[in-house]
Design an enzyme around this catalytic site. Structure first.
Site, mmCIF file in Angstrom:
data_model
loop_
_atom_site.group_PDB
_atom_site.id
_atom_site.type_symbol
_atom_site.label_atom_id
_atom_site.label_comp_id
_atom_site.label_asym_id
_atom_site.label_seq_id
_atom_site.Cartn_x
_atom_site.Cartn_y
_atom_site.Cartn_z
ATOM 1 N N ARG A 1 -9.032 3.961 -4.424
ATOM 2 C CA ARG A 1 -8.320 2.900 -3.757
ATOM 3 C C ARG A 1 -8.843 3.233 -2.244
ATOM 4 O O ARG A 1 -9.112 4.117 -1.804
ATOM 5 C CB ARG A 1 -6.746 3.161 -3.804
ATOM 6 C CG ARG A 1 -6.301 4.578 -3.503
ATOM 7 C CD ARG A 1 -4.984 4.648 -4.191
ATOM 8 N NE ARG A 1 -4.171 5.880 -3.882
ATOM 9 C CZ ARG A 1 -2.850 6.073 -3.970
ATOM 10 N NH1 ARG A 1 -2.193 5.013 -4.193
ATOM 11 N NH2 ARG A 1 -2.458 7.118 -3.714
ATOM 12 N N ASP B 1 -5.322 11.034 -5.430
ATOM 13 C CA ASP B 1 -6.587 11.124 -4.032
ATOM 14 C C ASP B 1 -7.376 12.175 -4.089
ATOM 15 O O ASP B 1 -7.482 12.818 -3.002
ATOM 16 C CB ASP B 1 -5.914 10.548 -3.028
ATOM 17 C CG ASP B 1 -4.861 9.304 -3.089
ATOM 18 O OD1 ASP B 1 -5.684 8.276 -3.889
ATOM 19 O OD2 ASP B 1 -4.076 8.918 -2.380
ATOM 20 N N TRP C 1 -8.546 3.834 1.411
ATOM 21 C CA TRP C 1 -7.869 4.369 2.439
ATOM 22 C C TRP C 1 -8.310 3.850 3.743
ATOM 23 O O TRP C 1 -7.683 3.868 4.947
ATOM 24 C CB TRP C 1 -8.023 6.226 2.505
ATOM 25 C CG TRP C 1 -7.099 6.794 3.386
ATOM 26 C CD1 TRP C 1 -5.945 6.318 3.888
ATOM 27 C CD2 TRP C 1 -7.312 8.162 3.844
ATOM 28 N NE1 TRP C 1 -5.619 7.498 4.763
ATOM 29 C CE2 TRP C 1 -6.452 8.246 4.579
ATOM 30 C CE3 TRP C 1 -8.268 9.109 3.733
ATOM 31 C CZ2 TRP C 1 -6.054 9.499 5.480
ATOM 32 C CZ3 TRP C 1 -8.247 10.177 4.215
ATOM 33 C CH2 TRP C 1 -7.317 10.421 4.974
#
Length: 335
Positions: free
Chosen positions: A231, A175, A233
């Site tokens: 992805r 991330d 969050w």
């Protein structure tokens, strides 16, 4: 990617220090110099930032001479219109080692609006295995030019506000570009250090009405092993990659559901993960997750312009004239 001088700042500064007053003129700035050797106004970057008056309305240009500055730096919310510039990113390094809470671990935190950084390396050298933010950007209208931003997990907290990154190098493993900013990354190099499966982005848009998201235009993606593009969050997470080179580090699925496969049906309706005319071994969309999008030219158009963040009205060029604040040409104020 070239992270070199581009502009010979030292020569410009020495030749252009003027006494003229021009509070609002973007071509003129107040010059403050930071030099570890003692030949500047300050030895430490934070001391130079602290010297800027609260609610400042002048353009402040802080020139940082080459060196390794072991500092944990904050640009407070009440100190806008600061530019912090080195002359070459690989030789002007701001470094710290910290981990833990994402709003407390950053080496460099920008809370002010109208901030710019040029030719700097900003790194958190804590290492792998923990949240260790290098750069936090929480102010509106912030731009980073020719900078290197380095860590492992959670490298760049692009928290909130409108931001612009040009010709920057960003590396990490998990991330490593995350937050809920409205940001454009142009001609940036993203490098995944993950030795397993990494994740490049984790964008946190949580409501449909939020005008936030990450756009990557004419960028480059490389890495050690494997990574997903992003992805979610936030439920309405929004990320677009356009005209970007993707090496084989990008896995065929492209995107990840953060281990919540039961929510994929929601992501299909709410998340906005798009790709437009990307190329390279990792750019094939034939096996992408069903809730990602291959964008048409018309769909991609709004994401390809700086107008998306209103950048043409606030991204500043290097000033052509400089002046000193009263007294700054007297004895050096070394801390």
């Amino acid at each position: 990617m070239v992270l070199g001088c581009g502009i010979v700042i030292s020569v410009i500064l020495l030749a252009s220090v003027l006494a003229a007053d021009s509070d609002a003129d973007p071509s003129t700035a107040i010059l403050i110099e930071v030099d570890q050797s003692g030949n500047g106004d300050y030895r430490k970057i934070q001391d130079a930032i602290d010297s800027v008056p609260s609610n400042n309305s002048d353009h402040i240009f802080i020139l940082v001479k080459p060196g390794v500055y072991e500092e944990k730096i904050v640009v407070p919310a009440d100190k806008p219109f600061i530019t912090l510039s080195g002359t070459e990113a690989t030789k002007t390094i701001i470094t710290w080692s910290d981990s833990g809470e994402i709003f407390e671990s950053p080496t460099f935190s920008v809370l002010a609006s109208d901030f710019m950084a040029r030719y700097l390396t900003i790194q958190n050298n804590y290492g792998a295995g923990a949240k260790a933010v290098a750069l936090r950007v929480s102010g509106d209208r912030a731009a980073f030019m020719n900078c290197r931003i380095l860590s492992h997990q959670d490298t760049l907290l692009d928290d909130k506000g409108r931001h612009y990154y040009s010709n920057c190098y960003v590396e990490g493993d998990t991330d490593f570009i995350f937050g809920n900013g409205a940001s454009i990354f142009q001609k940036c190099h993203l490098h995944s250090l993950a030795r397993g499966m990494g994740a490049i982005t984790a964008q946190r848009r949580q409501r449909a009405e939020e005008e936030t998201g990450f756009t990557f235009v004419k960028c480059k993606i490389t890495g050690v092993k494997s990574a997903v593009l992003g992805r979610p969050w936030g439920k309405y997470s929004r990320v677009v990659f356009a005209l970007t080179y993707m090496s084989k580090v990008v896995v065929p699925e492209g995107w990840d559901d953060w281990g919540e496969s039961s929510k994929q049906r929601y992501y299909y309706r709410t998340a906005y993960y798009g790709e437009y005319k990307c190329y390279g071994a990792g750019a094939s969309t034939s096996k992408r997750v069903k809730w990602s999008r291959s964008l048409s030219s018309q769909e991609a158009a709004p994401f390809l312009r700086e107008d998306m963040i209103g950048g043409s009205s606030w991204i500043r060029s290097v000033p052509s004239h400089f002046r000193r604040i009263s007294g700054a040409q007297g004895p050096k104020r070394n801390s």
